[in-house]
Design a protein around this motif. Sequence first.
Motif, short mmCIF file in Angstrom:
data_model
loop_
_atom_site.label_atom_id
_atom_site.label_comp_id
_atom_site.label_asym_id
_atom_site.label_seq_id
_atom_site.Cartn_x
_atom_site.Cartn_y
_atom_site.Cartn_z
N THR A 282 2.68 8.75 -2.28
CA THR A 282 2.11 9.02 -3.60
C THR A 282 2.16 7.81 -4.52
OG1 THR A 282 4.27 9.84 -4.31
CG2 THR A 282 2.70 11.47 -3.46
N LEU A 283 2.49 6.65 -3.97
CA LEU A 283 2.63 5.45 -4.79
C LEU A 283 1.32 5.14 -5.52
CD1 LEU A 283 4.56 3.03 -5.44
CD2 LEU A 283 3.42 1.81 -3.58
N ALA A 284 1.39 5.09 -6.83
CA ALA A 284 0.19 4.81 -7.63
C ALA A 284 -0.07 3.32 -7.69
CB ALA A 284 0.37 5.37 -9.04
N VAL B 62 6.01 -6.69 -7.54
CA VAL B 62 5.07 -6.43 -6.46
C VAL B 62 3.96 -5.55 -7.01
CG1 VAL B 62 6.27 -4.36 -5.62
CG2 VAL B 62 4.89 -5.73 -4.04
N ARG B 63 2.76 -5.67 -6.43
CA ARG B 63 1.63 -4.85 -6.89
C ARG B 63 1.20 -3.91 -5.78
NH1 ARG B 63 -1.74 -4.34 -10.84
NH2 ARG B 63 -0.73 -6.04 -11.97
N ALA B 64 0.98 -2.67 -6.17
CA ALA B 64 0.46 -1.67 -5.23
C ALA B 64 -1.02 -1.47 -5.49
CB ALA B 64 1.20 -0.34 -5.41
N GLN B 65 -1.79 -1.45 -4.39
CA GLN B 65 -3.23 -1.21 -4.54
C GLN B 65 -3.81 -0.65 -3.25
OE1 GLN B 65 -4.52 -5.26 -5.47
NE2 GLN B 65 -5.32 -5.51 -3.40
N SER C 166 0.84 -1.19 0.00
CA SER C 166 0.00 0.00 0.00
C SER C 166 0.87 1.24 0.00
CB SER C 166 -0.91 0.01 1.23
OG SER C 166 -1.71 -1.14 1.27
N LYS C 167 0.36 2.31 -0.57
CA LYS C 167 1.12 3.56 -0.58
C LYS C 167 1.35 4.05 0.84
CE LYS C 167 -3.10 6.30 -1.39
NZ LYS C 167 -3.75 7.25 -2.32
N GLY C 168 2.55 4.59 1.06
CA GLY C 168 2.91 5.06 2.38
C GLY C 168 3.31 3.97 3.35
N GLY C 169 3.28 2.71 2.90
CA GLY C 169 3.64 1.60 3.78
C GLY C 169 5.10 1.21 3.61
#
Length: 464
Positions: free
Chosen positions: A422-424, A461-464, A357-360
């Motif tokens: 800000t990770l999309a 890895v996948r960001a969501q 997750s973004k910010g993680g």
Amino acid sequence: MNIKTLVSLMCMVFPGAVMAVPMTVVTPKALSGPITNPGTGIASFHQGYGDQLTQAQYPDTGIEYERFYWSEVEPVEGQYNFALVDEAFKFAAKHQPAMNVGLRFMVMDGPESGSKIPDWLIKKGVKGVWTSDNKTFAPDLDDPIFLEYSQRLLNAFGKRYDGNENLAYIDIGMVGSWGEWHNSNFPSMTPLEKRYTPAQLEKYVTMHFTAFPKTPKIMLIAGGDNLVSATRRGAGWRADCLGDWRNFSTTWNLMEDDYPQRIEAAQAAWSGFKDAWKRAPISFEICGHMAEWKTIQHYSLEEVQRTFDWAEAQHASTINLKSTEVPAMYRGIVDKALTKLGYRFRLASLSHDSVVSKGGTLTLNSQWKNEGVAPIYLKYDLSYRLVNDANKVIAQGRTSDDIRSWLPGERTASYRLALPATLANGQYFVEVAMLDKQGKARINLANEGKQSDGWYRVSKVRAQ
């Protein structure tokens, strides 16, 4: 890359719920042949003395080894010819991959060579002896004037180069012919070991440690008590004439009748001698040239194999083949040794969450293998980064792991890579590298997946 996704059920107690966290485990494919790295493998000797050998004739090199006479580097009192040494570093940097450098300073050559200390120093009244033809001056190593200016010389070069991230080692020289702690090529002179006490020669060991406190150091195996002292202080060691099975005699040789006895004597004097390789390099220079091994000594494949096996057993990092062509019949033995000499890092496995997750943070758990016979002795930083499909770096961090402590064998490590707020959403690549102080990837891993900038793409890895 062999990627396997596991589902790890992490039981988190929520009212009536169990959360499934998918995990990714990768086992990057290994390379089996030689790889070239700074400070390991076969040496380039004085830039090949101008010869341009192909890699079919001479293996790729990881270190540029150069030796300089005092008369070359300080021809005028107080005016140091740093350009000579700078050129060695420039040559090493141009090589792909860039090499490290090894240095030695010398005060004598042979009786016929002429004096190798500068004339201005002789004129100061340094004690010593001239050869019978008055051509070559051999200084008294215990002369106060000579000692004073020797320390000044080393201090000047230490001030400029000590701690240089590309200086693999300083070779403790200054004593004897070519800095090799003997004067056997001067038959009219008293042998060094009879002329001087260990306490007198110890001053030269101390000089090198004083002038180059940060740089790894190596000491000639023939140094006797001074060898023990140097390794006790943290130096590694070296030996010349590796591969002498009958170079000087048919009834005596260095490989069986000299080196083993010196090693055992040093170990008896200090119980830590055989572990010196864990802190500083072990380096060898061959006897003659490998072409002569074939045409003059007529060494068999078994004898050459024994030579390189012995070097590996001593945990050697580098071997100087003197930048001359390796006979084709021996090349397979050399290439096999190159898969073991020095360090050889391989990423065996990497595991991490499949989704972030973004910010993680992305926790990267890795298992590494050093498949070489020695550690790395200079500092490089194990680093990870996340890049997108356009090869833009989204997140990057350096771990706190000191890879200089990675002795041969396996090592596990864990690192938490901070991710931007800000990770999309989308897919990203996980890459790993070992970086120098400038942030450049310098170490070749024994893995597939190397990118054009030296980083290794090892997972997704996948960001969501």
